[in-house]
Design an enzyme around this catalytic site. Sequence first.
Site, PDB file in Angstrom:
ATOM      1  N   SER A 110     -58.148 100.214  20.291  1.00  8.51           N
ATOM      2  CA  SER A 110     -57.082 100.028  21.261  1.00  8.51           C
ATOM      3  C   SER A 110     -56.469 101.377  21.661  1.00  8.51           C
ATOM      4  O   SER A 110     -56.103 102.179  20.804  1.00  8.51           O
ATOM      5  CB  SER A 110     -56.009  99.126  20.651  1.00  8.51           C
ATOM      6  OG  SER A 110     -54.978  98.968  21.568  1.00  8.51           O
ATOM      7  N   GLY A 111     -56.393 101.614  22.941  1.00 10.73           N
ATOM      8  CA  GLY A 111     -55.808 102.858  23.439  1.00 10.73           C
ATOM      9  C   GLY A 111     -56.827 103.971  23.580  1.00 10.73           C
ATOM     10  O   GLY A 111     -56.478 105.108  23.896  1.00 10.73           O
ATOM     11  N   THR A 115     -60.075 100.496  29.392  1.00  5.10           N
ATOM     12  CA  THR A 115     -59.699  99.919  30.686  1.00  5.10           C
ATOM     13  C   THR A 115     -59.706 100.992  31.774  1.00  5.10           C
ATOM     14  O   THR A 115     -60.179 100.766  32.894  1.00  5.10           O
ATOM     15  CB  THR A 115     -58.314  99.259  30.568  1.00  5.10           C
ATOM     16  OG1 THR A 115     -58.376  98.320  29.511  1.00  5.10           O
ATOM     17  CG2 THR A 115     -57.933  98.554  31.845  1.00  5.10           C
ATOM     18  N   ASN A 162     -50.929 101.096  22.200  1.00  4.83           N
ATOM     19  CA  ASN A 162     -51.254 101.418  23.596  1.00  4.83           C
ATOM     20  C   ASN A 162     -50.206 100.775  24.493  1.00  4.83           C
ATOM     21  O   ASN A 162     -49.931  99.587  24.370  1.00  4.83           O
ATOM     22  CB  ASN A 162     -52.660 100.867  23.910  1.00  4.83           C
ATOM     23  CG  ASN A 162     -53.056 101.114  25.347  1.00  4.83           C
ATOM     24  OD1 ASN A 162     -52.317 101.727  26.113  1.00  4.83           O
ATOM     25  ND2 ASN A 162     -54.228 100.623  25.712  1.00  4.83           N
ATOM     26  N   SER A 165     -51.849  97.854  26.736  1.00  5.17           N
ATOM     27  CA  SER A 165     -52.975  97.325  25.963  1.00  5.17           C
ATOM     28  C   SER A 165     -53.476  96.018  26.566  1.00  5.17           C
ATOM     29  O   SER A 165     -52.679  95.133  26.886  1.00  5.17           O
ATOM     30  CB  SER A 165     -52.508  97.099  24.539  1.00  5.17           C
ATOM     31  OG  SER A 165     -53.579  96.627  23.771  1.00  5.17           O
ATOM     32  N   SER A 166     -54.793  95.914  26.714  1.00  4.53           N
ATOM     33  CA  SER A 166     -55.363  94.667  27.230  1.00  4.53           C
ATOM     34  C   SER A 166     -55.271  93.638  26.122  1.00  4.53           C
ATOM     35  O   SER A 166     -55.819  93.851  25.040  1.00  4.53           O
ATOM     36  CB  SER A 166     -56.824  94.871  27.602  1.00  4.53           C
ATOM     37  OG  SER A 166     -56.965  96.027  28.369  1.00  4.53           O
ATOM     38  N   GLY A 404     -60.422  96.590  21.648  1.00  2.00           N
ATOM     39  CA  GLY A 404     -61.050  97.385  20.591  1.00  2.00           C
ATOM     40  C   GLY A 404     -60.637  96.867  19.216  1.00  2.00           C
ATOM     41  O   GLY A 404     -59.704  96.076  19.082  1.00  2.00           O
ATOM     42  N   GLU A 406     -58.870  96.464  15.949  1.00  2.00           N
ATOM     43  CA  GLU A 406     -57.464  96.797  15.700  1.00  2.00           C
ATOM     44  C   GLU A 406     -56.981  96.380  14.319  1.00  2.00           C
ATOM     45  O   GLU A 406     -57.395  95.368  13.771  1.00  2.00           O
ATOM     46  CB  GLU A 406     -56.544  96.293  16.810  1.00  2.00           C
ATOM     47  CG  GLU A 406     -56.588  94.837  17.120  1.00  2.00           C
ATOM     48  CD  GLU A 406     -55.731  94.479  18.351  1.00  2.00           C
ATOM     49  OE1 GLU A 406     -55.594  95.297  19.272  1.00  2.00           O
ATOM     50  OE2 GLU A 406     -55.204  93.356  18.358  1.00  2.00           O
TER      51      GLU A 406
HETATM   52  N1  LIG Z   1     -59.526 109.190  31.488  1.00  5.33           N
HETATM   53  C1  LIG Z   1     -58.218 109.157  31.279  1.00  5.33           C
HETATM   54  N2  LIG Z   1     -57.439 110.069  31.876  1.00  5.33           N
HETATM   55  C2  LIG Z   1     -56.104 110.050  31.670  1.00  5.33           C
HETATM   56  N3  LIG Z   1     -55.475 109.168  30.870  1.00  5.33           N
HETATM   57  C3  LIG Z   1     -56.208 108.237  30.256  1.00  5.33           C
HETATM   58  C4  LIG Z   1     -57.618 108.177  30.429  1.00  5.33           C
HETATM   59  N4  LIG Z   1     -58.066 107.163  29.698  1.00  5.33           N
HETATM   60  C5  LIG Z   1     -56.989 106.596  29.103  1.00  5.33           C
HETATM   61  N5  LIG Z   1     -55.874 107.242  29.428  1.00  5.33           N
HETATM   62  C6  LIG Z   1     -54.507 106.942  28.979  1.00  5.33           C
HETATM   63  O1  LIG Z   1     -54.591 106.145  27.831  1.00  5.33           O
HETATM   64  C7  LIG Z   1     -53.913 104.911  28.004  1.00  5.33           C
HETATM   65  C8  LIG Z   1     -54.673 103.803  27.296  1.00  5.33           C
HETATM   66  O2  LIG Z   1     -55.920 103.594  27.906  1.00  5.33           O
HETATM   67  P1  LIG Z   1     -56.528 102.147  28.101  1.00  5.33           P
HETATM   68  O3  LIG Z   1     -55.475 101.212  28.490  1.00  5.33           O
HETATM   69  O4  LIG Z   1     -57.683 102.317  28.967  1.00  5.33           O
HETATM   70  O5  LIG Z   1     -56.971 101.812  26.632  1.00  5.33           O
HETATM   71  P2  LIG Z   1     -57.865 100.623  26.150  1.00  5.33           P
HETATM   72  O6  LIG Z   1     -59.007 101.230  25.454  1.00  5.33           O
HETATM   73  O7  LIG Z   1     -58.145  99.733  27.264  1.00  5.33           O
HETATM   74  O8  LIG Z   1     -56.938  99.907  25.088  1.00  5.33           O
HETATM   75  P3  LIG Z   1     -56.777  98.373  24.750  1.00  5.33           P
HETATM   76  O9  LIG Z   1     -57.898  98.012  23.880  1.00  5.33           O
HETATM   77  O10 LIG Z   1     -55.481  98.331  24.045  1.00  5.33           O
HETATM   78  O11 LIG Z   1     -56.755  97.668  26.034  1.00  5.33           O
HETATM   79  C9  LIG Z   1     -53.841 104.707  29.482  1.00  5.33           C
HETATM   80  O12 LIG Z   1     -52.717 103.954  29.839  1.00  5.33           O
HETATM   81  C10 LIG Z   1     -53.743 106.144  29.984  1.00  5.33           C
HETATM   82  O13 LIG Z   1     -52.388 106.562  29.943  1.00  5.33           O
HETATM   83 MG   LIG Z   2     -57.623  97.927  27.819  1.00  4.06          MG
END
Ligand SMILES: Nc1ncnc2c1ncn2[C@@H]1O[C@H](COP(=O)(O)OP(=O)(O)OP(=O)(O)O)[C@@H](O)[C@H]1O
Ligand SMILES: [Mg+2]
Length: 1024
Positions: A110-111, A115, A162, A165-166, A404, A406
């Site tokens: 997560s994070g 996404t 996060n 977080s999704s 992811g 967690e």
């Molecule tokens: N390529 C990137 N460039 C800049 N910031 C990023 C990038 N990827 C992720 N982030 C930052 O990290 C945060 C978390 O990313 P994201 O929501 O994609 O995580 P996730 O893997 O989908 O987590 P979850 O499993 O909780 O959904 C985003 O809100 C953003 O602020």
């Molecule tokens: Mg996500």
Amino acid sequence: MLPVGRMEDEEGPEYGKPDFVLLDQLTMEDFMQNLQLRFKKDRIYTYIGEVLVSVNPYRELPLYGPEAIAKYQGRELYERPPHLYAVANAAYKAMKHRSRDTCIVISGESGAGKTEASKHIMQYIAAVTNPSQRAEVERVKDVLLKSTCVLEAFGNARTNRNHNSSRFGKYMDINFDFKGEPVGGHIHSYLLEKSRVLKQHVGERNFHAFYQLLRGSEDQELQGLHLERNPAVYNFTRQGAGLSMGVRNGLESDERSHQAVMEAMRIIGFSPEEVESIHRILAAILHLGNIEFVETEENGPQKAGLAVAEEALVGYVAKLTATPRDLVLRTLLARTVASGGRDLIEKSHSVAEASFARDACAKAMYQRLFEWVVDRINGIMEPRGRDPRRDGKDTVIGVLDIYGFEVFPVNSFEQFCINYCNEKLQQLFIQLILKQEQEEYEREGIAWQSIEYFNNAIIVELVEQPRRGILAVLEEACSTAGPITDLIFLQTLDTHHRHHPHYSSRQLCHTDKTMEFGRDFRIKHYAGDVTYSVEGFIDKNRDSLFQDFKRLLYNSADPTLRAMWPDGQQDITEVTKRPLTAGTLFKNSMVALVENLASKEPFYVRCIKPNEDKVAGQFDEAHCRHQVAYLGLLENVRVRRAGFASRQPYPRFLLRYKMTCEYTWPNHLLGSDREAVSALLEQHGLQGDVAFGHSKLFIRSPRTLVTLEQSRARLIPIIVLLLQKAWRGTLARWRCRRLRAIYTIMRWFRRHKVRAHLLELQRRFQAARQPPLYGRDLVWPPPPAVLQPFQETCRVLFSRWRARQLVKNIPPSDMTQIKAKVAAMGALQGLRQDWGCQRAWARDYLSSGTDNPTASHQFAEQLKALQEKDGFGTVLFSSHVRKVNRFRKSRDRALLLTDRHLYKLEPGRQYRVMRAVPLDAVTGLSVTSGRDQLVVLHAHGYDDLVVCLHRSQPPLENRIGELVGMLAAHCQGEGRTLEVRVSDCISLSQRGARRLISVEPRPEQPEPDFRCSRSTFTLLWPSH
Ligand SMILES: Nc1ncnc2c1ncn2[C@@H]1O[C@H](COP(=O)(O)OP(=O)(O)OP(=O)(O)O)[C@@H](O)[C@H]1O
Ligand SMILES: [Mg+2]
């Protein structure tokens, strides 16, 4: 700005290795060093072959956008620095060029940035497709891009790991037509963490949608929903009330997001009524959360029982869900039970039961709302009007962005499911990347050194094994009648898995104080140990909601809400099958997902979270090492290094590259496909980089593949030209044949027209031989165009023939006259109305007894004398005339025209010659267009002679034509032209003086005569 250019330019040694496969030594230390070095230099992407490792930078890097997209478009993976766009491009190319269904699996905790990565991939696909701007494709692209925003509002929440977080798993299929344009899509959502609606950990929030509604709506709208702006007022949002959305370092606010979501919904195609319904449902859930129950004492007629503390809330819920208020109240306080047969009794709840039912209802309402939103988007994105027989089969790119792995301080049923899902995906990864690969080398007889890796199949089995697996035990516990508690469930697990290396509990391991007796069990996941608390497992798995609630909401007057509760239709007395539990449903959906992914060509993005603090530039070595270890990245590199980039069965390889070698194009004559492939590779000098399996060719480095692809790409235009040439030739031959046929038809048709015309001519001109007209009145039928010149020639010939027929009948004595008439007609050119054509021309009127009864013999003597003297041949013309001279005197005279001279005679003196002009000197004459008999004769070297023919019998007979005709015919005979002018105002010259003469008709004039002024003569003509 970080330039996005060629690999060599931007991937110097100072940035580490762009592909872990290129590491000199492969140890965990080297791996981590390279990862960290690249991260520090803002190189967040690194390859392991075709797998992309991505580290969340937690800040905006200038790596994205149209310019960067253009640099990756149509390129090979290794040509540019590692990037998500390169992976998206590779998946797109495989889909488009090889018609393969592909999928991009994005994993990580997560994070870690899953996404965000999926959004970049979608943006890339949207940017490189539909260059021709087809409206339908643009619509699909808009919906695809905008759907993320809406789904994030309803499915994402701020967690401690996060801020965005999704809280659901998402797998999105994008359908492409044969041209590679997106024509539709479908979203599968997995296990929304709906318990979040009720309660959140400290520092976490409920789903974004609630805060967006409260903070982003207009005052008036909030009033309509009976809501207050402050989220702290509501039990469900109180915990997160003080927290911002936190996405993108707090740049996004709930207010702004609300606007963005509304706009996205509008673009996707949600109707305003639907959006209003959604807001009402969210508001109803918030109100539902504030409903408390109290026990009431017996009070007079009112019996002791259960009541709602704040009744207004019931009214709000009823109004917002468009259901009857008393029914809402009844449903909250009691439930209907079927007691044998068809009897129904109402059973009151206790406070605890009522609260539980209320919570179940709130959760279910939110879950159904979320699923309805997903379905609605799917309905809009569904590929429209596609017929596989006509359009060919759609190809698909799937993008999987699933929660992811967690670990929380307290982990419950949801974490159990999420982590199980990650185990499944790891299995798939192992199957595809590690296991299958090694097995294939063995099968194909390729020399290979086996790589050790941890296979997590044992953990997957622990969870999903039939009968003994954790999910099966849970299912069993839920279906058993009687009071089964979470504790009994835990004890059953302990019994079954006492010796399982990946399972433990306090019961099995007394000394481990990190677990609690009778509450916790622990699974040693591939990604680490997780301790789960069994509390609530059974309830969450059962996921039950009283039928009363379902029926209540199904009977809502709001069509949108009603559509979310189709199962409310069932009657309570209907014996229904026990519904599948949440755990089993999730397992089934995971099995289906993995099967679906396994059928596609996979591309992997492995996301790594650099630190737990969500800050930029911080690389927590231990944390990252842990992720690298459990993601199996090191094993991945090992397999990759030992392995081959590509493998293809020999026939398929030949089919694709045979044009690059003379021995194999167009078909080889060698003993087997394998030999042909070998010959082809030798020609390219690539035999060192491949291994020959039993049925497949293994290519070690992508560069070899690219070399082959390039030489193929060079030849394709030539082959295309060849095909085009053949096809164009065929087309031309078809056209030629058609043209020939057309010409044949035209020829025959023309022939038919000509023949028909000639027959018609023949028929009509049968009558042409008939005298006296000789076909004068016959009408020529209009000829076909081709006969136009022919017909003209025919007309000329016919005229000649007709003339000949006419002339043939004329006696020779009349020939002079006829010639004169023809000459007169030519000379006068139709300018004089009447020139005596119809009359017989006597010409020598002075010799005529009728015309000159008294003096014809005198004239005859004079003529004889003149003949002797001048030796003329014939008399062309003679007549009495009235003449006027330059002294303006008029006199009677006679005019004699022989073939030698023009004589002016004096009639009163036996026609004595007054003037003789040689005929050669006469150059022309002028006459008027009227009936008068004025003629002016012009002779070279002489004065113009102005006369008017007169004293004719009958009087005033028209003889001018005769004079003109005779003179003109004579001149023609001599080969010179006579100038004949027809004018009503004749100009003449006498001794250098210019004069004009015109005719004035005078009814009372007895004889024609001249009237003279200084410069003009006028002939007074006795007109009748
Ligand atoms: N390529 C990137 N460039 C800049 N910031 C990023 C990038 N990827 C992720 N982030 C930052 O990290 C945060 C978390 O990313 P994201 O929501 O994609 O995580 P996730 O893997 O989908 O987590 P979850 O499993 O909780 O959904 C985003 O809100 C953003 O602020
Ligand atoms: Mg996500």
